[in-house]
Each structure stands twice: as structure tokens, then as C-alpha cells.
Design a protein around this motif. Structure first.
Motif, PDB file in Angstrom:
ATOM      1  N   GLY A  90      43.438 -12.428 -57.833  1.00 20.48           N
ATOM      2  CA  GLY A  90      43.112 -12.403 -56.413  1.00 20.48           C
ATOM      3  C   GLY A  90      43.431 -11.069 -55.767  1.00 20.48           C
ATOM      4  O   GLY A  90      43.568 -10.050 -56.431  1.00 20.48           O
ATOM      5  N   GLY A  91      43.555 -11.097 -54.457  1.00 18.65           N
ATOM      6  CA  GLY A  91      43.796  -9.871 -53.706  1.00 18.65           C
ATOM      7  C   GLY A  91      42.503  -9.276 -53.191  1.00 18.65           C
ATOM      8  O   GLY A  91      41.399  -9.698 -53.564  1.00 18.65           O
ATOM      9  N   ALA A  92      42.610  -8.298 -52.320  1.00 17.32           N
ATOM     10  CA  ALA A  92      41.439  -7.674 -51.723  1.00 17.32           C
ATOM     11  C   ALA A  92      40.717  -6.789 -52.735  1.00 17.32           C
ATOM     12  O   ALA A  92      41.337  -6.150 -53.568  1.00 17.32           O
ATOM     13  CB  ALA A  92      41.856  -6.846 -50.506  1.00 17.32           C
ATOM     14  N   LYS A  93      39.387  -6.764 -52.635  1.00 17.68           N
ATOM     15  CA  LYS A  93      38.614  -5.846 -53.452  1.00 17.68           C
ATOM     16  C   LYS A  93      38.816  -4.427 -52.943  1.00 17.68           C
ATOM     17  O   LYS A  93      39.032  -4.205 -51.763  1.00 17.68           O
ATOM     18  CB  LYS A  93      37.134  -6.207 -53.408  1.00 17.68           C
ATOM     19  CG  LYS A  93      36.789  -7.552 -54.012  1.00 17.68           C
ATOM     20  CD  LYS A  93      35.304  -7.802 -53.918  1.00 17.68           C
ATOM     21  CE  LYS A  93      34.927  -9.160 -54.508  1.00 17.68           C
ATOM     22  NZ  LYS A  93      33.472  -9.424 -54.385  1.00 17.68           N
TER      23      LYS A  93
ATOM     24  N   GLU B 203      33.261  -1.299 -57.014  1.00 18.88           N
ATOM     25  CA  GLU B 203      34.366  -2.150 -56.560  1.00 18.88           C
ATOM     26  C   GLU B 203      35.211  -2.601 -57.742  1.00 18.88           C
ATOM     27  O   GLU B 203      34.720  -2.739 -58.866  1.00 18.88           O
ATOM     28  CB  GLU B 203      33.829  -3.379 -55.833  1.00 18.88           C
ATOM     29  CG  GLU B 203      33.333  -3.102 -54.428  1.00 18.88           C
ATOM     30  CD  GLU B 203      33.067  -4.383 -53.655  1.00 18.88           C
ATOM     31  OE1 GLU B 203      33.098  -4.332 -52.411  1.00 18.88           O
ATOM     32  OE2 GLU B 203      32.826  -5.420 -54.289  1.00 18.88           O
ATOM     33  N   PHE B 204      36.483  -2.851 -57.474  1.00 16.41           N
ATOM     34  CA  PHE B 204      37.355  -3.440 -58.491  1.00 16.41           C
ATOM     35  C   PHE B 204      38.361  -4.351 -57.826  1.00 16.41           C
ATOM     36  O   PHE B 204      38.692  -4.199 -56.652  1.00 16.41           O
ATOM     37  CB  PHE B 204      38.051  -2.355 -59.328  1.00 16.41           C
ATOM     38  CG  PHE B 204      39.103  -1.558 -58.584  1.00 16.41           C
ATOM     39  CD1 PHE B 204      40.451  -1.852 -58.724  1.00 16.41           C
ATOM     40  CD2 PHE B 204      38.745  -0.496 -57.768  1.00 16.41           C
ATOM     41  CE1 PHE B 204      41.430  -1.115 -58.061  1.00 16.41           C
ATOM     42  CE2 PHE B 204      39.710   0.254 -57.108  1.00 16.41           C
ATOM     43  CZ  PHE B 204      41.053  -0.056 -57.253  1.00 16.41           C
ATOM     44  N   GLY B 205      38.854  -5.314 -58.620  1.00 16.46           N
ATOM     45  CA  GLY B 205      39.858  -6.254 -58.133  1.00 16.46           C
ATOM     46  C   GLY B 205      39.255  -7.488 -57.487  1.00 16.46           C
ATOM     47  O   GLY B 205      38.047  -7.605 -57.307  1.00 16.46           O
ATOM     48  N   GLY B 206      40.140  -8.424 -57.165  1.00 13.77           N
ATOM     49  CA  GLY B 206      39.745  -9.659 -56.500  1.00 13.77           C
ATOM     50  C   GLY B 206      39.524 -10.837 -57.414  1.00 13.77           C
ATOM     51  O   GLY B 206      39.463 -11.985 -56.961  1.00 13.77           O
ATOM     52  N   GLY B 207      39.369 -10.599 -58.735  1.00 12.60           N
ATOM     53  CA  GLY B 207      39.116 -11.690 -59.668  1.00 12.60           C
ATOM     54  C   GLY B 207      40.318 -12.615 -59.795  1.00 12.60           C
ATOM     55  O   GLY B 207      41.455 -12.165 -59.874  1.00 12.60           O
ATOM     56  N   MET B 208      40.061 -13.915 -59.820  1.00 12.38           N
ATOM     57  CA  MET B 208      41.122 -14.924 -59.873  1.00 12.38           C
ATOM     58  C   MET B 208      41.116 -15.633 -61.226  1.00 12.38           C
ATOM     59  O   MET B 208      40.087 -15.670 -61.916  1.00 12.38           O
ATOM     60  CB  MET B 208      40.927 -15.931 -58.743  1.00 12.38           C
ATOM     61  CG  MET B 208      40.952 -15.293 -57.361  1.00 12.38           C
ATOM     62  SD  MET B 208      40.452 -16.445 -56.053  1.00 12.38           S
ATOM     63  CE  MET B 208      41.706 -17.709 -56.236  1.00 12.38           C
TER      64      MET B 208
ATOM     65  N   PRO C  30      32.595 -13.009 -61.660  1.00 12.36           N
ATOM     66  CA  PRO C  30      32.462 -13.953 -60.546  1.00 12.36           C
ATOM     67  C   PRO C  30      31.225 -13.664 -59.696  1.00 12.36           C
ATOM     68  O   PRO C  30      31.025 -12.551 -59.217  1.00 12.36           O
ATOM     69  CB  PRO C  30      33.746 -13.722 -59.734  1.00 12.36           C
ATOM     70  CG  PRO C  30      34.725 -13.174 -60.725  1.00 12.36           C
ATOM     71  CD  PRO C  30      33.909 -12.344 -61.663  1.00 12.36           C
ATOM     72  N   GLY C  31      30.385 -14.679 -59.565  1.00 10.79           N
ATOM     73  CA  GLY C  31      29.210 -14.568 -58.713  1.00 10.79           C
ATOM     74  C   GLY C  31      28.051 -13.789 -59.289  1.00 10.79           C
ATOM     75  O   GLY C  31      27.055 -13.560 -58.598  1.00 10.79           O
TER      76      GLY C  31
ATOM     77  N   VAL D 186      39.563  -5.573 -63.059  1.00 10.52           N
ATOM     78  CA  VAL D 186      40.050  -4.216 -63.295  1.00 10.52           C
ATOM     79  C   VAL D 186      39.717  -3.715 -64.713  1.00 10.52           C
ATOM     80  O   VAL D 186      39.331  -2.565 -64.900  1.00 10.52           O
ATOM     81  CB  VAL D 186      41.558  -4.066 -63.007  1.00 10.52           C
ATOM     82  CG1 VAL D 186      42.036  -2.644 -63.251  1.00 10.52           C
ATOM     83  CG2 VAL D 186      41.881  -4.502 -61.572  1.00 10.52           C
ATOM     84  N   PHE D 187      39.864  -4.550 -65.724  1.00 15.87           N
ATOM     85  CA  PHE D 187      39.643  -4.149 -67.115  1.00 15.87           C
ATOM     86  C   PHE D 187      38.160  -3.872 -67.390  1.00 15.87           C
ATOM     87  O   PHE D 187      37.288  -4.538 -66.844  1.00 15.87           O
ATOM     88  CB  PHE D 187      40.143  -5.235 -68.072  1.00 15.87           C
ATOM     89  CG  PHE D 187      41.626  -5.469 -68.004  1.00 15.87           C
ATOM     90  CD1 PHE D 187      42.489  -4.810 -68.874  1.00 15.87           C
ATOM     91  CD2 PHE D 187      42.169  -6.350 -67.077  1.00 15.87           C
ATOM     92  CE1 PHE D 187      43.862  -5.031 -68.826  1.00 15.87           C
ATOM     93  CE2 PHE D 187      43.540  -6.577 -67.022  1.00 15.87           C
ATOM     94  CZ  PHE D 187      44.386  -5.910 -67.892  1.00 15.87           C
TER      95      PHE D 187
END
Length: 303
Positions: A75-78, A91-96, A111-112, A126-127
Motif C-alpha cells: 500500500g501507500g501513495a503512488k 509510477e511506482f508503489g501502491g501495490g497491496m 493491479p488494474g 517497486v520490483f
């Protein structure tokens, strides 16, 4: 979520796996590639300099250092990779964690986003996605992204170069392929979770290089995770549907003698324990919303 490819022996019996050049389509025994010459290792052994289950090693992307953990919910903000860095603007990040499961298709687990291939995509976890080296005349173009993400030994890959860990039972040999940090962490997690109820041999992780024939190939993939940055393969599985560009092609069934219990445990363990960047770990990244506001403000000042 469980691997969608699994079928009962009765369901898979009428369907024949197409043989590959130099081999059949069924699963191999306990020897497999994991226990070949120079590949052996004691059960539970890990690669030098790599992480262990439960630790929180850091990775780098976009000039930022981010903490990972096998217990993170993600999670967290993209955020957006800044100019001057590889993949700037993506973009990176946000994946749960609830979103880590993909399918047997390369390019799943985003996701999506659906569809084959990983070209031009962001990094929700990120990876980087795993990469395969293109053999001459084999497979659809969507499978091969070394020109974009670097080869398997790319040291700038978040988590380090690609490694593989193998788990061999009398009927099946499974491989986990991912970055060095992830493979080491998952090997320890599988040992802790699956050795209690399953009999199998674990070999020390090795650098992954799909350009060499003894190594797992994309047609042997049975499940992708975490935006295709982790893949679980079955030695000898020959899903020829993965080698074409046909988006609607259905994967071939797994061999009827596959070790279903070990497969279920490894698949479940990857889902619950694959390292993720936590929401707190994204605190030093630049949110994409902030960059948008900065961009709009810059335009207004220019006017």
C-alpha cells in the motif's frame, strides 16, 4: 487465491501436453534441474549476502531507498520516478498484498491492468518484472523484455539480479524465480511453512539465466506474482500456449502426477510472504499528486 491452472487428474487426462524439442511435456522426478551437477545444497541453505525470512532489507528505485518486509501489507501513495533516473515518469508503489496474485500469463499481477507483456508499465510493487532471454525463433515477442529492464544479471534491478530456488519432491520440481532478496526470503519462508507437512529437498539459490537451456523457461511458468516480478515454474511443464501472442489462448493443464500438496503450500507461502514495500517505506518517495501540483504551479508561474 489459488493457481487457476490446477485441474484434477480426470480433467487433464484427455488433454495431451505437446512435447518440446528434446523432451516431453510431463513433470520430472526429484532429480530435475535443481539437483543437477554443481547445483546441490543443503536443505534450507541460502545465497551469500542475501536476506533471510523475517528481515527487512532495503531496495532502490528512482534514487530512493525503500524498506521491504515479508510481513508488509504493502500500500501507500503512488509516486513518480523523477527525471534523470531510469524509467523517469513512470509510477511506482501502491501495490497491496491482496493484489500480488496474477495468473500463468507473463504480464499478470499488475493491479488494474490486464493483457500479456510488461512493456512500458509502471512498478506497483517497486520490483522489476522477471525477464527471459529470447531463444531464436521461439515464443511471442511479449515474453522478452531484456532491452527494457536489463538482463537477468542486471545489478541495478531492485533487490539485485535474478536468482532461482528449487524445491524437489519425488514427483515434481518447482522453481521460484525473482530478484536475489526475494528468492532468499521466500526460500526461508517455504522451508518454515512447508517442510512440516511435505517431503522435499531444497537447493541453494543460483543465479538465473534463461538463455541457458537447463534453466526454467517461460512455457514452464504456472503462476506469476507481484506484477510479474516473481514466477513459480514446474520442471517439465510445457504450456505451449504461453509461446504465442494469442491473448485468448488457454493454458494447458498441469501434469496429473504433479505434487499438488507441495504446489499448494509453495503458492500459498509466496502469496503471504513475498517481500513488499510498506506504506511507511514509501514516505521518502515523491507522491505523484505532489508532482502534478508542482507541474501546475510551474505553468501558472510561467504565465
Amino acid at each position: 487465491m489459488f493457481i487457476r491452472l490446477i485441474t484434477s487428474p480426470a480433467d487433464s487426462a484427455p488433454k495431451r501436453l505437446l512435447p518440446r524439442k528434446g523432451g516431453g511435456g510431463g513433470g520430472h522426478g526429484s532429480g530435475g534441474r535443481g539437483g543437477g551437477e554443481g547445483r546441490g545444497g543443503s536443505s534450507g541453505s541460502a545465497a551469500k549476502g542475501s536476506s533471510s525470512f523475517g528481515t527487512s532489507p532495503s531496495i532502490k528505485l528512482g534514487g530512493k531507498t525503500l524498506e521491504t518486509s515479508p510481513s508488509s501489507a504493502g500500500g501507500g501513495a503512488k509516486s513518480v520516478i523523477p527525471a534523470g533516473q531510469p524509467f523517469s515518469g513512470r509510477e511506482f508503489g501502491g501495490g497491496m498484498r491482496a493484489q500480488v496474485y496474477g495468473s500463468s500469463t507473463y504480464g499478470s499481477g499488475y493491479p488494474g491492468i490486464s493483457g500479456r507483456g510488461v512493456q512500458g508499465r509502471g512498478f506497483p510493487f517497486v520490483f522489476y518484472p522477471v525477464v527471459f532471454a529470447p531463444p531464436i525463433g521461439v515464443g511471442g515477442s511479449y515474453l522478452y523484455s531484456e532491452d527494457e529492464y536489463g538482463k537477468a544479471d542486471n545489478t541495478s534491478r531492485p533487490g539485485g539480479p535474478l536468482f532461482q530456488a528449487s524445491f524437489s519432491s519425488p514427483n515434481s520440481t518447482f522453481y521460484i524465480i525473482a530478484d536475489n532478496i526475494t528468492v532468499s526470503s521466500l526460500q526461508s519462508a517455504v522451508n518454515n511453512s512447508c517442510l512440516k507437512t511435505n517431503a522435499f529437498t531444497v537447493f541453494a539459490p543460483l543465479p538465473y539465466d534463461s538463455s541457458n537451456t537447463p534453466y526454467p523457461r517461460p512455457e514452464e511458468a504456472i503462476q506469476y506474482y507481484r506484477a510479474s516480478s516473481v514466477v513459480l515454474t514446474l520442471d517439465g511443464y510445457n504450456n505451449t500456449a504461453a509461446l504465442g501472442d494469442n491473448q485468448s489462448a488457454l493454458p494447458l493443464p498441469l501434469p496429473p502426477n504433479v505434487d499438488i500438496n507441495l504446489l499448494a503450500c509453495v503458492n500459498r507461502t509466496i502469496g503471504t510472504s513475498v517481500p513488499l514495500v510498506s506504506a511507511a517505506g514509501m514516505h521518502n518517495a515523491i507522491p505523484s499528486s505532489f508532482l502534478l501540483l508542482f507541474f501546475v504551479a510551474s505553468i501558472r508561474l510561467a504565465l
